[in-house]
Design an enzyme around this catalytic site. Sequence first.
Site, short mmCIF file in Angstrom:
data_model
loop_
_atom_site.label_atom_id
_atom_site.label_comp_id
_atom_site.label_asym_id
_atom_site.label_seq_id
_atom_site.Cartn_x
_atom_site.Cartn_y
_atom_site.Cartn_z
N ASP A 28 1.05 -1.14 -0.06
CA ASP A 28 -0.01 0.06 0.03
C ASP A 28 0.93 1.21 -0.02
OD1 ASP A 28 -3.22 0.42 0.85
OD2 ASP A 28 -1.55 2.08 1.03
N ASN A 84 -12.81 -3.42 2.99
CA ASN A 84 -13.50 -2.14 2.98
C ASN A 84 -14.69 -2.39 1.84
OD1 ASN A 84 -12.17 -0.94 5.24
ND2 ASN A 84 -10.79 -0.07 3.54
N GLN A 91 -14.14 2.43 1.47
CA GLN A 91 -13.71 1.88 0.24
C GLN A 91 -13.65 2.93 -0.74
OE1 GLN A 91 -15.78 -1.12 -1.95
NE2 GLN A 91 -14.29 -1.30 -3.34
N VAL A 93 -11.30 2.64 -3.26
CA VAL A 93 -10.82 2.00 -4.92
C VAL A 93 -11.98 1.04 -5.29
CG1 VAL A 93 -9.20 1.20 -6.06
CG2 VAL A 93 -8.33 2.49 -4.66
N HIS A 97 -10.24 -5.50 -3.18
CA HIS A 97 -9.00 -5.60 -2.62
C HIS A 97 -9.06 -6.18 -0.93
CE1 HIS A 97 -10.08 -1.35 -2.49
NE2 HIS A 97 -9.29 -1.29 -1.21
N HIS A 99 -6.91 -5.85 2.37
CA HIS A 99 -5.61 -5.31 3.11
C HIS A 99 -5.15 -6.58 4.03
CE1 HIS A 99 -6.89 -0.85 2.42
NE2 HIS A 99 -8.15 -1.45 1.95
#
Length: 111
Positions: A28, A84, A91, A93, A97, A99
């Site tokens: 990240d 998220n 969220q 993006v 995904h 994390h």
Amino acid sequence: MTLFERIIHGEIPASFVYEDDLAVAFRDIHPQAPTHVLVVPRRPITSLSASRGEDAALLGHLLVVVAEVARREGLGGGYRVVINDGAHGGQTVPHLHLHLLGGRGLGWPPG
Ligand code: 5GP
């Protein structure tokens, strides 16, 4: 094309830690812990809430990748996995995904 598709296609640089046919993992850009890796499917599912039954195998694969990356990162003391979803989930993006956060003790509940 989503930001993460552009990273996957090499248009935007990122620090990759894992790649296979279905998923990639990279660090990240604003790490929230000593280890903060994003595990991202190559197929741009918008969000967890947009996933469907036919995505089950891919979603399971993403968790297996998280565990593999955690091993590679030496997170034997434990870690946290976060998805998220949507505005309330934070969220930012719109490309699913996970994390992977570790390398320090993490508080609970999250903010
Ligand atoms: P979200 O808020 O959608 O759950 O997570 C998006 C994550 O992507 C954030 O933690 C953010 O720091 C990260 N991010 C945003 N832009 C970039 C980028 O260009 N490169 C990398 N490596 N991470 C990014």
